[in-house]
Design a protein around this motif. Structure first.
Motif, PDB file in Angstrom:
ATOM      1  N   ALA A 322      18.855 -18.753  42.519  1.00 11.93           N
ATOM      2  CA  ALA A 322      19.805 -18.261  41.533  1.00 11.93           C
ATOM      3  C   ALA A 322      20.223 -18.694  40.304  1.00 11.93           C
ATOM      4  CB  ALA A 322      20.205 -16.959  41.274  1.00 11.93           C
ATOM      5  N   VAL A 323      20.089 -19.445  39.221  1.00 11.40           N
ATOM      6  CA  VAL A 323      20.635 -20.225  38.134  1.00 11.40           C
ATOM      7  C   VAL A 323      21.057 -19.220  37.061  1.00 11.40           C
ATOM      8  CG1 VAL A 323      20.224 -22.037  36.650  1.00 11.40           C
ATOM      9  CG2 VAL A 323      19.320 -22.406  38.707  1.00 11.40           C
ATOM     10  N   PRO A 324      22.718 -19.308  37.030  1.00 15.56           N
ATOM     11  CA  PRO A 324      23.270 -18.540  36.139  1.00 15.56           C
ATOM     12  C   PRO A 324      23.769 -18.789  34.621  1.00 15.56           C
ATOM     13  CG  PRO A 324      24.698 -19.350  37.157  1.00 15.56           C
ATOM     14  CD  PRO A 324      23.285 -19.931  37.937  1.00 15.56           C
ATOM     15  N   LEU A 325      23.553 -18.495  33.944  1.00  9.71           N
ATOM     16  CA  LEU A 325      24.095 -18.858  32.323  1.00  9.71           C
ATOM     17  C   LEU A 325      25.385 -18.224  32.296  1.00  9.71           C
ATOM     18  CD1 LEU A 325      23.041 -20.043  29.531  1.00  9.71           C
ATOM     19  CD2 LEU A 325      22.583 -17.019  28.871  1.00  9.71           C
ATOM     20  N   LEU A 326      26.061 -19.513  32.257  1.00  8.85           N
ATOM     21  CA  LEU A 326      27.619 -19.543  32.490  1.00  8.85           C
ATOM     22  C   LEU A 326      27.938 -19.380  30.844  1.00  8.85           C
ATOM     23  CD1 LEU A 326      28.368 -22.708  34.374  1.00  8.85           C
ATOM     24  CD2 LEU A 326      28.130 -20.467  35.121  1.00  8.85           C
ATOM     25  N   GLY A 327      27.711 -19.420  30.383  1.00  3.65           N
ATOM     26  CA  GLY A 327      27.698 -19.065  28.711  1.00  3.65           C
ATOM     27  C   GLY A 327      27.610 -19.972  27.397  1.00  3.65           C
ATOM     28  N   SER A 328      27.742 -19.013  26.388  1.00  2.00           N
ATOM     29  CA  SER A 328      26.808 -19.412  25.179  1.00  2.00           C
ATOM     30  C   SER A 328      27.761 -19.765  23.517  1.00  2.00           C
ATOM     31  CB  SER A 328      26.137 -18.910  24.425  1.00  2.00           C
ATOM     32  OG  SER A 328      25.711 -19.160  23.590  1.00  2.00           O
ATOM     33  N   VAL A 329      27.698 -21.131  23.577  1.00  2.00           N
ATOM     34  CA  VAL A 329      29.138 -21.102  22.554  1.00  2.00           C
ATOM     35  C   VAL A 329      28.371 -21.448  21.879  1.00  2.00           C
ATOM     36  CG1 VAL A 329      30.690 -23.472  22.157  1.00  2.00           C
ATOM     37  CG2 VAL A 329      29.879 -23.162  24.804  1.00  2.00           C
ATOM     38  N   PRO A 330      29.138 -20.440  20.813  1.00  2.39           N
ATOM     39  CA  PRO A 330      28.866 -20.611  18.907  1.00  2.39           C
ATOM     40  C   PRO A 330      29.088 -21.896  18.358  1.00  2.39           C
ATOM     41  CG  PRO A 330      30.526 -19.571  19.105  1.00  2.39           C
ATOM     42  CD  PRO A 330      30.456 -20.281  20.383  1.00  2.39           C
ATOM     43  N   LEU A 331      28.110 -22.437  17.503  1.00  2.00           N
ATOM     44  CA  LEU A 331      28.263 -23.451  16.144  1.00  2.00           C
ATOM     45  C   LEU A 331      29.947 -22.586  15.497  1.00  2.00           C
ATOM     46  CD1 LEU A 331      24.962 -23.881  14.553  1.00  2.00           C
ATOM     47  CD2 LEU A 331      26.527 -25.718  15.576  1.00  2.00           C
ATOM     48  N   ASP A 332      30.702 -24.055  15.409  1.00  5.03           N
ATOM     49  CA  ASP A 332      32.094 -23.644  15.387  1.00  5.03           C
ATOM     50  C   ASP A 332      32.984 -24.789  14.369  1.00  5.03           C
ATOM     51  OD1 ASP A 332      34.841 -22.519  14.766  1.00  5.03           O
ATOM     52  OD2 ASP A 332      35.139 -22.132  16.849  1.00  5.03           O
ATOM     53  N   PRO A 333      33.248 -24.506  13.354  1.00  3.81           N
ATOM     54  CA  PRO A 333      33.323 -26.082  12.872  1.00  3.81           C
ATOM     55  C   PRO A 333      34.805 -26.745  13.533  1.00  3.81           C
ATOM     56  CG  PRO A 333      33.204 -24.474  11.304  1.00  3.81           C
ATOM     57  CD  PRO A 333      32.887 -23.830  12.510  1.00  3.81           C
ATOM     58  N   ALA A 334      35.937 -25.775  14.283  1.00 13.12           N
ATOM     59  CA  ALA A 334      36.932 -25.980  15.181  1.00 13.12           C
ATOM     60  C   ALA A 334      36.647 -26.900  16.116  1.00 13.12           C
ATOM     61  CB  ALA A 334      37.392 -24.767  15.479  1.00 13.12           C
ATOM     62  N   LEU A 335      34.989 -26.875  16.670  1.00 16.22           N
ATOM     63  CA  LEU A 335      34.455 -27.372  18.261  1.00 16.22           C
ATOM     64  C   LEU A 335      34.527 -28.881  17.737  1.00 16.22           C
ATOM     65  CD1 LEU A 335      33.988 -27.870  20.656  1.00 16.22           C
ATOM     66  CD2 LEU A 335      31.464 -26.890  20.269  1.00 16.22           C
ATOM     67  N   ARG A 336      33.646 -29.668  15.918  1.00 14.03           N
ATOM     68  CA  ARG A 336      33.777 -30.291  15.184  1.00 14.03           C
ATOM     69  C   ARG A 336      35.431 -30.725  15.043  1.00 14.03           C
ATOM     70  NH1 ARG A 336      34.626 -31.683  11.157  1.00 14.03           N
ATOM     71  NH2 ARG A 336      34.859 -30.165   9.811  1.00 14.03           N
ATOM     72  N   ARG A 337      36.062 -30.049  14.149  1.00 15.26           N
ATOM     73  CA  ARG A 337      36.953 -31.669  13.843  1.00 15.26           C
ATOM     74  C   ARG A 337      37.965 -31.287  15.430  1.00 15.26           C
ATOM     75  NH1 ARG A 337      37.392 -26.224  10.568  1.00 15.26           N
ATOM     76  NH2 ARG A 337      38.765 -25.128  12.271  1.00 15.26           N
ATOM     77  N   GLY A 338      37.895 -30.830  16.581  1.00 14.70           N
ATOM     78  CA  GLY A 338      38.832 -31.269  17.599  1.00 14.70           C
ATOM     79  C   GLY A 338      37.905 -31.894  18.529  1.00 14.70           C
ATOM     80  N   GLY A 339      36.696 -32.735  18.707  1.00 17.31           N
ATOM     81  CA  GLY A 339      35.938 -33.262  18.701  1.00 17.31           C
ATOM     82  C   GLY A 339      36.682 -35.272  17.615  1.00 17.31           C
ATOM     83  N   ASP A 340      36.631 -34.649  16.592  1.00 12.49           N
ATOM     84  CA  ASP A 340      36.703 -35.709  15.899  1.00 12.49           C
ATOM     85  C   ASP A 340      38.028 -36.075  16.001  1.00 12.49           C
ATOM     86  OD1 ASP A 340      34.172 -35.778  14.520  1.00 12.49           O
ATOM     87  OD2 ASP A 340      34.626 -34.906  12.808  1.00 12.49           O
ATOM     88  N   SER A 341      38.545 -35.472  16.075  1.00 10.20           N
ATOM     89  CA  SER A 341      40.414 -35.417  16.565  1.00 10.20           C
ATOM     90  C   SER A 341      40.612 -35.951  17.493  1.00 10.20           C
ATOM     91  CB  SER A 341      41.426 -34.448  15.359  1.00 10.20           C
ATOM     92  OG  SER A 341      41.087 -33.218  16.784  1.00 10.20           O
ATOM     93  N   GLY A 342      39.781 -35.730  18.241  1.00  5.71           N
ATOM     94  CA  GLY A 342      40.351 -36.132  20.120  1.00  5.71           C
ATOM     95  C   GLY A 342      41.018 -35.098  20.891  1.00  5.71           C
ATOM     96  N   ASP A 343      41.541 -34.564  20.044  1.00  4.67           N
ATOM     97  CA  ASP A 343      42.064 -32.842  20.893  1.00  4.67           C
ATOM     98  C   ASP A 343      41.467 -31.845  20.532  1.00  4.67           C
ATOM     99  OD1 ASP A 343      44.588 -31.378  20.774  1.00  4.67           O
ATOM    100  OD2 ASP A 343      44.951 -31.093  18.504  1.00  4.67           O
ATOM    101  N   PRO A 344      41.062 -31.527  22.201  1.00  4.78           N
ATOM    102  CA  PRO A 344      40.472 -30.342  22.566  1.00  4.78           C
ATOM    103  C   PRO A 344      40.068 -28.678  22.334  1.00  4.78           C
ATOM    104  CG  PRO A 344      40.554 -32.126  24.372  1.00  4.78           C
ATOM    105  CD  PRO A 344      41.511 -32.482  23.153  1.00  4.78           C
ATOM    106  N   VAL A 345      38.996 -28.342  21.980  1.00  9.53           N
ATOM    107  CA  VAL A 345      39.568 -27.165  20.587  1.00  9.53           C
ATOM    108  C   VAL A 345      40.067 -26.161  21.894  1.00  9.53           C
ATOM    109  CG1 VAL A 345      37.023 -25.959  21.613  1.00  9.53           C
ATOM    110  CG2 VAL A 345      38.260 -25.482  19.128  1.00  9.53           C
ATOM    111  N   VAL A 346      39.820 -26.388  23.083  1.00  6.81           N
ATOM    112  CA  VAL A 346      40.353 -25.315  23.546  1.00  6.81           C
ATOM    113  C   VAL A 346      41.705 -25.155  24.067  1.00  6.81           C
ATOM    114  CG1 VAL A 346      38.251 -25.015  25.413  1.00  6.81           C
ATOM    115  CG2 VAL A 346      39.548 -26.473  25.821  1.00  6.81           C
ATOM    116  N   LEU A 347      42.414 -26.206  23.488  1.00  5.63           N
ATOM    117  CA  LEU A 347      43.867 -26.630  22.852  1.00  5.63           C
ATOM    118  C   LEU A 347      44.325 -26.077  21.782  1.00  5.63           C
ATOM    119  CD1 LEU A 347      45.023 -29.298  25.651  1.00  5.63           C
ATOM    120  CD2 LEU A 347      44.879 -27.146  25.839  1.00  5.63           C
ATOM    121  N   SER A 348      43.774 -26.614  20.380  1.00  2.00           N
ATOM    122  CA  SER A 348      43.882 -27.913  19.233  1.00  2.00           C
ATOM    123  C   SER A 348      43.412 -25.789  18.889  1.00  2.00           C
ATOM    124  CB  SER A 348      43.091 -28.272  18.663  1.00  2.00           C
ATOM    125  OG  SER A 348      41.587 -28.338  19.174  1.00  2.00           O
TER     126      SER A 348
END
Length: 382
Positions: A322-348
């Motif tokens: 068995a190989v599980p699908l752990l999750g689907s991460v949607p397209l999200d501007p917040a994820l891009r902003r967090g990457g650009d600023s160095g502030d991961p979206v799970v915190l920002s």
């Protein structure tokens, strides 16, 4: 002597003894062990009734965390009963003491701390092709796992396309302790990347043997301490680094990142099938850039849908497990902003769609307990 056999200062008064005991709660921010255990406390002297002078020796003159260590020591000693004032001074270890510290730390760990028998869970994050957001996923998972209280390390093994320092906002450089490297700690994650040793935007033009040696140094020369989880951000594809990872980290598991697009899923499945040849397990599949829900409720699937499940199903058939699908991460501007600023979206932006999805993946990965269950111990009857 400390647990590592290093210097511990003599104390003469009850106040000096109480202060020294309290200093055992102060950890070096890089090595993550008490400063008393590391032989960093040179002296504790009661210079006047209620006044204490503490001298702490740093590993190198240009220690970037001098102020942090001074502040931590002052804060720890401030409420010691009978202590009215504390003067924290810093010095630098002699070459002999620095070498003794390095030897003690090396002696306290195996040559390869993540070899056979290691209790650290090693997750190698792979993708079949570039541009699927593998590094963004890796950086956010590391931070999310650390936020759950786990001791986490992160190796940026994508030597030619390193991006982890920027994604995590790393500004500190590793500290070189002779032949040992102390990695920067960012958001409670120990991080190492070739980008920390190069001028900004400098390309890395290395071939297989040098790539293998770089990864080997990241594994064996970096002082990781006792980790619960080590994440390895692999380069895209199934080349030298992916093979070297399987050799150097024999208990590593693959995390496969793909987009929902059918063409990307086909390529990602190849990266996962490498596990069949290397003997690695596949911990699961993460779908990135999945369908996003617009404010009016419309679902926009820019890259299609279902690619993550397709990869999981295909790998399960090939690997026979068995190989599980752990999750689907949607397209999200917040994820891009967090990457650009160095502030991961799970915190920002933890309540954003991407933030919630990545936190959910981290929660699923964190459920496996760390222990000796199922492991063979080196014991035999007499």
């Amino acid at each position: 002597m400390s647990d590592l056999g290093l210097h511990v200062p003599e104390v003469r008064t009850d106040l000096e003894r109480r202060v020294l005991d309290r200093l055992a709660t102060v950890q070096d921010p890089e090595i993550r062990r008490p400063v008393t255990e590391l032989g960093m406390v040179e002296s504790v002297v009661e210079t006047a009734p209620g006044t204490v002078e503490v001298t702490v020796l740093l590993t190198i003159e240009a220690c970037p965390l001098r102020g942090t260590i001074q502040g931590d020591v002052a804060a720890a000693v401030a409420d010691v009963p009978g202590c009215d004032a504390v003067d924290v001074r810093t010095g630098v270890m002699s070459p002999e003491r620095r070498l003794a510290l390095q030897d003690a730390l090396r002696a306290a760990r195996p040559a390869n701390p993540f070899g056979e028998g290691s209790l650290t869970r090693v997750l190698a994050v792979a993708s079949g092709k570039g541009g699927v957001g593998k590094s963004s996923v890796t950086a956010n998972l590391a931070v999310a796992l650390a936020a759950r209280g786990l001791a986490v390390g992160l190796i940026d093994a994508d030597v030619h396309g390193y991006s982890i320092p920027g994604l995590l906002g790393v500004t500190a450089s590793p500290t070189k302790l002779d032949r040992m490297i102390l990695p920067p700690v960012v958001r409670d994650v120990k991080v190492i990347s070739i980008g920390m040793f190069l001028d900004e935007d400098r390309p890395v033009a290395w071939r297989g043997p040098m790539l293998h040696r770089a990864l080997e140094q990241f594994v064996t020369d970096v002082h990781w301490g006792d980790l619960d989880v080590l994440l390895v951000d692999l380069p895209p594809g199934t080349g030298d680094i992916a093979i070297s990872t399987a050799q150097l980290l024999p208990a590593s598991e693959l995390l496969v990142v793909t987009t929902p697009q059918h063409a990307a899923a086909q390529v990602a499945a190849r990266a996962g099938q490498l596990a069949e040849q290397t003997g690695q397990a596949v911990a699961g599949v993460i779908e990135n850039m999945g369908p996003m829900t617009l404010p009016d409720g419309t679902v926009l699937d820019v890259f299609g849908a279902g690619g993550g499940q397709e990869v999981a199903d295909r790998l399960a058939r090939v690997l026979g497990s068995a190989v599980p699908l752990l999750g689907s991460v949607p397209l999200d501007p917040a994820l891009r902003r967090g990457g650009d600023s160095g502030d991961p979206v799970v915190l920002s932006a933890p309540d954003s769609p991407a933030g919630r999805a990545l936190a959910g993946v981290a929660e699923r990965l964190a459920v496996r307990p760390r222990g000796l269950a199922g492991r063979r111990l080196p014991l035999s009857p007499r």
